[in-house]
Design an enzyme around this catalytic site. Structure first.
Site, short mmCIF file in Angstrom:
data_model
loop_
_atom_site.label_atom_id
_atom_site.label_comp_id
_atom_site.label_asym_id
_atom_site.label_seq_id
_atom_site.Cartn_x
_atom_site.Cartn_y
_atom_site.Cartn_z
N GLU A 75 0.90 -1.14 0.20
CA GLU A 75 -0.06 0.15 0.07
C GLU A 75 0.56 1.28 0.19
OE1 GLU A 75 -3.23 -0.23 -0.72
OE2 GLU A 75 -3.59 -2.01 0.49
N CYS A 77 -2.75 8.85 2.62
CA CYS A 77 -1.89 8.69 1.44
C CYS A 77 -2.92 8.92 0.62
CB CYS A 77 -1.83 6.78 1.80
SG CYS A 77 -3.24 6.41 2.06
P1 NAD Z 1 8.92 4.74 4.56
O1 NAD Z 1 8.70 3.54 3.12
O2 NAD Z 1 9.97 5.88 4.98
O3 NAD Z 1 8.67 3.79 5.65
C1 NAD Z 1 7.59 2.82 5.90
C2 NAD Z 1 8.61 1.76 6.63
O4 NAD Z 1 8.87 1.43 5.06
C3 NAD Z 1 9.10 2.52 8.02
O5 NAD Z 1 8.45 1.44 9.20
C4 NAD Z 1 10.90 2.07 7.52
O6 NAD Z 1 11.23 1.77 8.52
C5 NAD Z 1 10.15 0.81 6.73
N1 NAD Z 1 11.57 1.04 5.93
C6 NAD Z 1 11.62 1.92 5.54
N2 NAD Z 1 13.41 1.24 4.51
C7 NAD Z 1 12.91 0.13 4.62
C8 NAD Z 1 13.26 -1.24 3.61
N3 NAD Z 1 14.55 -1.16 3.19
N4 NAD Z 1 12.69 -3.12 3.91
C9 NAD Z 1 11.54 -2.32 4.99
N5 NAD Z 1 11.37 -1.79 5.40
C10 NAD Z 1 12.27 -0.30 5.66
O7 NAD Z 1 7.40 5.14 4.62
P2 NAD Z 1 6.91 6.47 5.59
O8 NAD Z 1 7.46 7.95 4.57
O9 NAD Z 1 6.89 6.23 6.82
O10 NAD Z 1 4.95 6.84 5.09
C11 NAD Z 1 5.12 8.02 3.59
C12 NAD Z 1 4.33 6.93 3.26
O11 NAD Z 1 3.58 6.26 2.98
C13 NAD Z 1 3.74 7.68 2.00
O12 NAD Z 1 4.41 7.83 0.20
C14 NAD Z 1 1.97 7.75 2.12
O13 NAD Z 1 1.93 7.78 0.77
C15 NAD Z 1 2.36 6.09 2.40
N6 NAD Z 1 0.95 5.40 2.88
C16 NAD Z 1 0.34 5.06 1.97
C17 NAD Z 1 -0.90 4.54 2.71
C18 NAD Z 1 -1.40 3.51 1.98
O14 NAD Z 1 -2.80 2.63 2.58
N7 NAD Z 1 -1.73 3.07 0.35
C19 NAD Z 1 -1.04 4.28 3.63
C20 NAD Z 1 0.17 5.38 4.48
C21 NAD Z 1 0.92 6.22 4.26
#
Ligand code: NAD
Length: 507
Positions: free
Chosen positions: A239, A273
């Site tokens: 997502e 999001c």
């Molecule tokens: P992010 O991608 O930076 O981090 C998300 C998670 O992934 C964190 O827990 C982080 O520690 C982890 N992570 C980072 N690198 C990783 C790796 N290499 N392997 C595994 N895990 C890893 O996102 P963010 O900045 O925390 O959140 C914002 C983003 O989330 C925005 O783009 C937003 O649109 C999206 N979002 C999407 C939805 C949806 O339902 N589509 C909902 C909420 C947020």
């Protein structure tokens, strides 16, 4: 002041981005710690699965009770690590309780064996069953924008399906997830939910042990997660980011459209999001709509007790600033807001007009409290521009004609559309929620599909009749029996003369 800082190699210190105050610390779990947690979860899972949906429902509803009883405290923890306004934060525990009840109450029906009918009379002598067995360990990785509700969307259905879950929350906001898991252990539930805190490396370690991985976060990280899952050949759901368009048609109720778009774009300071991130308005109502939107947004109060809260990180605030500055430098006009307030990471709710499709505030995900408005000639241009994005999460359409609203909805390349409404689909687990294009892979929720995704499916066949020593095609091989069998299959499935092994007359 930073939203978080690492004191040492073993700890994350979490701060309130609105005030700079330290809110708490969590450990950085290394690969060995994650492996040990995963092993304990896997050991406990069979007993959890064996409880069946009714046994699991009891624990899930006790967990809901605990969350509701502790909602005020959880809201404070949420505020302490996000700088959200009270109203924004208070939604998370209650919405999570609602989701838990849905999955707990529906799991028995959703996971019940199915008995598909034989597709051909030839197989009516068999009994068919589709059975659902959970993936033993589901890994759930979540972002910082809804630190309690995001685990609340994905963990309960996995537990209801009978899986064990290892949750890895964002390093920016891990404290609410600590509460989420604390609730599970305080009610004395079986040890099938645990937490792994840390940065991306901890997330990678979770992937190493998961049998299914559910990820919510940015598209860039989602791509890395998909590669890691592909290496292990485990299934996953992603997502990801969005750039949701709103389309305001000339016949819309402009008051409702302005009020809805203001909330849909600015709720949680735009860190959703499915926030409205760009607004396409038909030319005849453009000026009138902008005036109403500017009035509504201009009246908003910021702060803990206001309408909107802070940005979760300084980096996020600076990204919003860049989008606004690049837009105004390229000719867009600020109607209200447009800059950080100077208090913590707050950014003033912003309306930008005279925006065009090439500006970064339209092409890139902002994830902030900005509403760029674009004038369009008609609905066709609005649909074309709305679809002109690598993202395809969701959209809204505003019109007095509900039928036309649905027709426009079906032309949009997105996973969900709210007509004359915003965000509502997110709170309705009977509907699927997923991103098209670069906004994701797979769907969360969606009724039975929301539980079945956490299961391996098993097809089982058994003869309806007993006592038969052999079947038509079993040894010894017989040309005659094979020919009879093939003739029957042909007769039952082909069209016209081909049913009898003949060519069509004019063929
Ligand atoms: P992010 O991608 O930076 O981090 C998300 C998670 O992934 C964190 O827990 C982080 O520690 C982890 N992570 C980072 N690198 C990783 C790796 N290499 N392997 C595994 N895990 C890893 O996102 P963010 O900045 O925390 O959140 C914002 C983003 O989330 C925005 O783009 C937003 O649109 C999206 N979002 C999407 C939805 C949806 O339902 N589509 C909902 C909420 C947020």
């Amino acid at each position: 002041m930073t939203a978080l800082q690492s004191d040492d190699a073993a700890t994350i210190t979490v701060r309130n981005p609105a005030t700079g105050a330290v809110s708490g610390t969590v450990p950085i779990d290394d690969a060995a710690t994650v492996a040990a947690k995963a092993a304990q979860l896997v050991a406990a899972q069979p007993e959890w699965e064996a409880l069946g949906p009714a046994g699991r429902k009891r624990w899930l509803l006790s967990w809901q009770d605990w969350i509701l009883d502790n909602a005020k405290r959880i809201t404070e923890v949420l505020i302490s690590e996000t700088g959200k306004s009270y109203v924004d934060a208070s939604l998370e525990p209650i919405a999570t309780g609602d989701a838990i009840a849905y999955w707990a109450n529906h799991a028995a029906a959703f996971l019940a064996d199915r008995h598909p009918k034989a597709h051909s009379p030839l197989y009516r002598v068999k009994r068919f069953t589709t059975a659902y067995r959970p993936y033993p360990l589901v890994g759930v990785i979540t972002p910082w924008n809804f630190p309690f509700a995001m685990p609340g969307l994905d963990v309960p259905p996995a537990l209801a399906a009978g899986a064990a879950v290892l949750l890895k929350p964002s390093e920016v906001t891990p404290l609410s997830a600590v509460e989420f898991v604390r609730g599970w252990s305080e009610i004395g539930a079986p040890p099938v939910l645990d937490l792994a805190t840390g940065y991306g490396e901890t997330g990678q370690a979770v992937i190493e042990h998961a049998d299914f991985l559910q990820f919510t976060g940015s598209t860039a990280t989602g791509r890395k997660v998909a590669v890691a899952c592909a290496q292990r050949l485990i299934p996953y759901g992603l997502e990801l980011g969005g750039k949701d368009p709103a389309i305001v048609l000339a016949d819309a109720d402009l008051d409702r459209a302005a009020n809805g778009i203001a909330w849909g774009g600015l709720f949680n300071s735009g860190q959703v999001c499915v926030s409205v991130e760009r607004v396409y308005v038909e030319a005849p109502v453009y000026e009138a709509f902008v005036a109403k939107l500017a009035t509504r947004v201009g009246q908003l109060r910021q702060g803990r007790d206001g309408d909107t809260g802070a940005m979760a990180t300084e980096a996020q605030r600076d990204l919003v600033s860049r989008h606004v500055q690049e837009a105004t430098a390229a000719g867009a006009r600020l109607v209200t807001g447009g800059r950080p307030t100077g208090v913590g990471t707050h950014f003033a709710p912003t309306v930008l007009v005279d925006v065009d499709q090439s500006m970064s505030c339209v092409t890139e995900e902002t994830f902030g409290p900005t509403l760029p408005v674009i004038k369009v000639a008609d609905a066709d241009e609005a649909v074309r521009l709305a679809n002109n994005s690598p993202y395809g999460l969701s959209a809204t359409v505003w019109t007095a004609d509900a039928h036309r609203g649905e027709q426009v909805a079906r032309r949009l390349e997105v996973g969900a559309v709210n007509v004359n409404d915003v965000l509502v689909n997110v709170f309705c687990p009977g509907l699927p929620m997923g991103g098209w294009k670069q906004s994701g892979i797979g769907y969360r929720a969606g009724g039975a599909a929301g539980l079945i995704k956490y299961c391996r499916q098993q097809g089982i066949t058994a003869p309806r009749l007993s006592g038969q020593k052999s079947e038509l095609l079993w040894y010894p091989a017989s040309r005659r029996r094979m020919a009879i069998t093939l003739a029957v299959i042909r007769a039952l499935s082909a069209r016209g003369r081909r049913r009898f092994g003949l060519r069509p007359r004019n063929g």
